[in-house]
Design an enzyme around this catalytic site. Structure first.
Site, short mmCIF file in Angstrom:
data_model
loop_
_atom_site.label_atom_id
_atom_site.label_comp_id
_atom_site.label_asym_id
_atom_site.label_seq_id
_atom_site.Cartn_x
_atom_site.Cartn_y
_atom_site.Cartn_z
N ASN A 23 -0.48 16.83 -0.54
CA ASN A 23 -0.55 16.59 0.91
C ASN A 23 0.75 16.02 1.48
O ASN A 23 0.85 15.79 2.68
CB ASN A 23 -1.74 15.71 1.24
CG ASN A 23 -3.04 16.47 1.07
OD1 ASN A 23 -3.26 17.48 1.72
ND2 ASN A 23 -3.88 16.03 0.16
N PRO A 102 -7.94 13.61 -5.76
CA PRO A 102 -9.18 14.29 -5.43
C PRO A 102 -10.01 13.45 -4.47
O PRO A 102 -10.15 12.25 -4.67
CB PRO A 102 -9.88 14.49 -6.77
CG PRO A 102 -9.13 13.70 -7.76
CD PRO A 102 -7.82 13.31 -7.19
N ASP A 138 -5.58 6.79 -6.38
CA ASP A 138 -5.09 6.00 -5.25
C ASP A 138 -5.37 4.53 -5.58
O ASP A 138 -6.53 4.11 -5.65
CB ASP A 138 -5.82 6.42 -3.97
CG ASP A 138 -5.22 5.77 -2.74
OD1 ASP A 138 -4.68 4.64 -2.84
OD2 ASP A 138 -5.30 6.37 -1.65
N HIS A 207 3.74 5.23 -9.71
CA HIS A 207 4.53 4.67 -8.61
C HIS A 207 4.42 3.15 -8.71
O HIS A 207 3.32 2.61 -8.59
CB HIS A 207 3.97 5.08 -7.26
CG HIS A 207 4.12 6.54 -6.97
ND1 HIS A 207 3.39 7.50 -7.60
CD2 HIS A 207 4.93 7.19 -6.10
CE1 HIS A 207 3.73 8.69 -7.15
NE2 HIS A 207 4.66 8.54 -6.23
N GLU A 210 7.29 -0.34 -5.27
CA GLU A 210 7.95 0.31 -4.14
C GLU A 210 8.23 -0.69 -3.02
O GLU A 210 9.08 -0.46 -2.19
CB GLU A 210 7.07 1.44 -3.60
CG GLU A 210 6.95 2.60 -4.56
CD GLU A 210 5.92 3.62 -4.12
OE1 GLU A 210 4.74 3.24 -4.02
OE2 GLU A 210 6.30 4.76 -3.86
C1 LIG Z 1 6.44 7.46 -0.50
N1 LIG Z 1 5.98 7.07 -1.81
C2 LIG Z 1 4.69 7.09 -2.21
N2 LIG Z 1 4.22 6.00 -2.86
C3 LIG Z 1 2.93 5.94 -3.26
N3 LIG Z 1 2.05 6.93 -3.05
C4 LIG Z 1 2.46 8.04 -2.41
C5 LIG Z 1 3.80 8.18 -1.97
N4 LIG Z 1 3.92 9.38 -1.38
C6 LIG Z 1 2.69 9.97 -1.46
N5 LIG Z 1 1.81 9.15 -2.07
C7 LIG Z 1 0.38 9.39 -2.36
O1 LIG Z 1 0.08 10.76 -2.10
C8 LIG Z 1 -1.00 10.85 -1.16
C9 LIG Z 1 -0.88 12.12 -0.35
O2 LIG Z 1 -1.03 13.24 -1.19
P1 LIG Z 1 -2.44 13.67 -1.84
O3 LIG Z 1 -3.50 13.48 -0.81
O4 LIG Z 1 -2.67 12.83 -3.05
O5 LIG Z 1 -2.24 15.14 -2.17
C10 LIG Z 1 -0.87 9.57 -0.37
O6 LIG Z 1 -2.08 9.25 0.30
C11 LIG Z 1 -0.51 8.57 -1.45
O7 LIG Z 1 -1.66 8.17 -2.17
#
Ligand SMILES: CNc1ncnc2c1ncn2[C@@H]1O[C@H](COP(=O)(O)O)[C@@H](O)[C@H]1O
Length: 219
Positions: A23, A102, A138, A207, A210
């Site tokens: 996403n 998911p 998450d 991650h 951050e």
């Molecule tokens: C910028 N750095 C980051 N740090 C931490 N989590 C991140 C992120 N970038 C993205 N996400 C994670 O990816 C989700 C969206 O994709 P999906 O719905 O999972 O496909 C975000 O809601 C977060 O949980």
């Protein structure tokens, strides 16, 4: 704009993409299609971060919230995943690791199983790209959801013809209520889920740290 010779060269160069949040990889074109389907959702809300624009980390996560509202059914996920894969392939990516969290959405009947299943269905013989998947946890949802997600990822690891290769730990580290007060997303509570994942053969992508002093470090 016209492509320069260099643009073409770089596009055609075979590439691997190892850090693509599903996403987080939605193109403007796909966003437009999604917004047309659910226009009532997005009035006056930021739906994209343009290249060159500087944004704070928490603003990125606001965009994810909007995208999650726009992508809430099996049909949406299939559309988005197909488009993302197609676009990476068109960009010369030959090996792609997609990661995604998911989600379960009662209103549309979406389940976490179906979410992963749907991504599996995107495999298309005519597109020259090898796609693998990391099931994302998450961190904001805490240790129980993390453990359930690991179990789900393990099931798929054993049954998905090598498509599910690992587990990703992600989620907004700037959510103060969670990381400072409830602490559910603190690394120490997630450690057992991560250990289980590692022991069953899932590769880990984490991650961490951050943001400063929000306690997502492991100790
Ligand atoms: C910028 N750095 C980051 N740090 C931490 N989590 C991140 C992120 N970038 C993205 N996400 C994670 O990816 C989700 C969206 O994709 P999906 O719905 O999972 O496909 C975000 O809601 C977060 O949980």
């Amino acid at each position: 704009a016209m492509d320069t010779e260099a643009d073409l060269f770089y596009r055609q160069l075979p590439k691997v993409e190892l850090h693509a949040h599903l996403n987080g990889s939605v193109s403007f074109e796909t966003m437009e299609t999604l917004i047309k389907r659910k226009p009532h959702l997005i009035e006056h809300r930021m739906t994209a971060i343009l290249s060159g624009q500087r944004r704070a980390l928490h603003e990125c996560f606001q965009v994810f919230k909007v995208i999650h509202q726009l992508v809430d059914s099996e049909e949406d996920i299939l559309m988005v995943a197909k488009a993302v894969i197609q676009e990476f392939a068109a960009d010369g990516v030959k090996y792609l690791e997609l990661r995604s969290t998911p989600r379960e959405v009662t209103e549309t009947g979406l389940t976490k199983q179906r979410y992963i299943e749907t991504i599996r269905q995107c495999k298309r013989e005519e597109v020259d790209i090898d796609v693998r998947f990391l099931v994302a946890v998450d961190r904001r949802h805490g240790p129980e959801v993390a453990m359930d997600t690991v179990k789900l990822a393990e099931d798929f690891l054993l049954s998905s013809d090598g498509i599910v290769v690992g587990l990703d730990l992600s989620g907004d580290p700037t959510e103060i209520s969670i990381s400072l007060i409830l602490q559910v997303g603190h690394g120490k509570y997630l450690l057992s889920a991560l250990e289980k994942a590692k022991n069953c053969g899932l590769k880990l992508a984490l991650h961490l740290s951050e943001v400063r002093a929000h306690g997502n470090v492991f100790y």
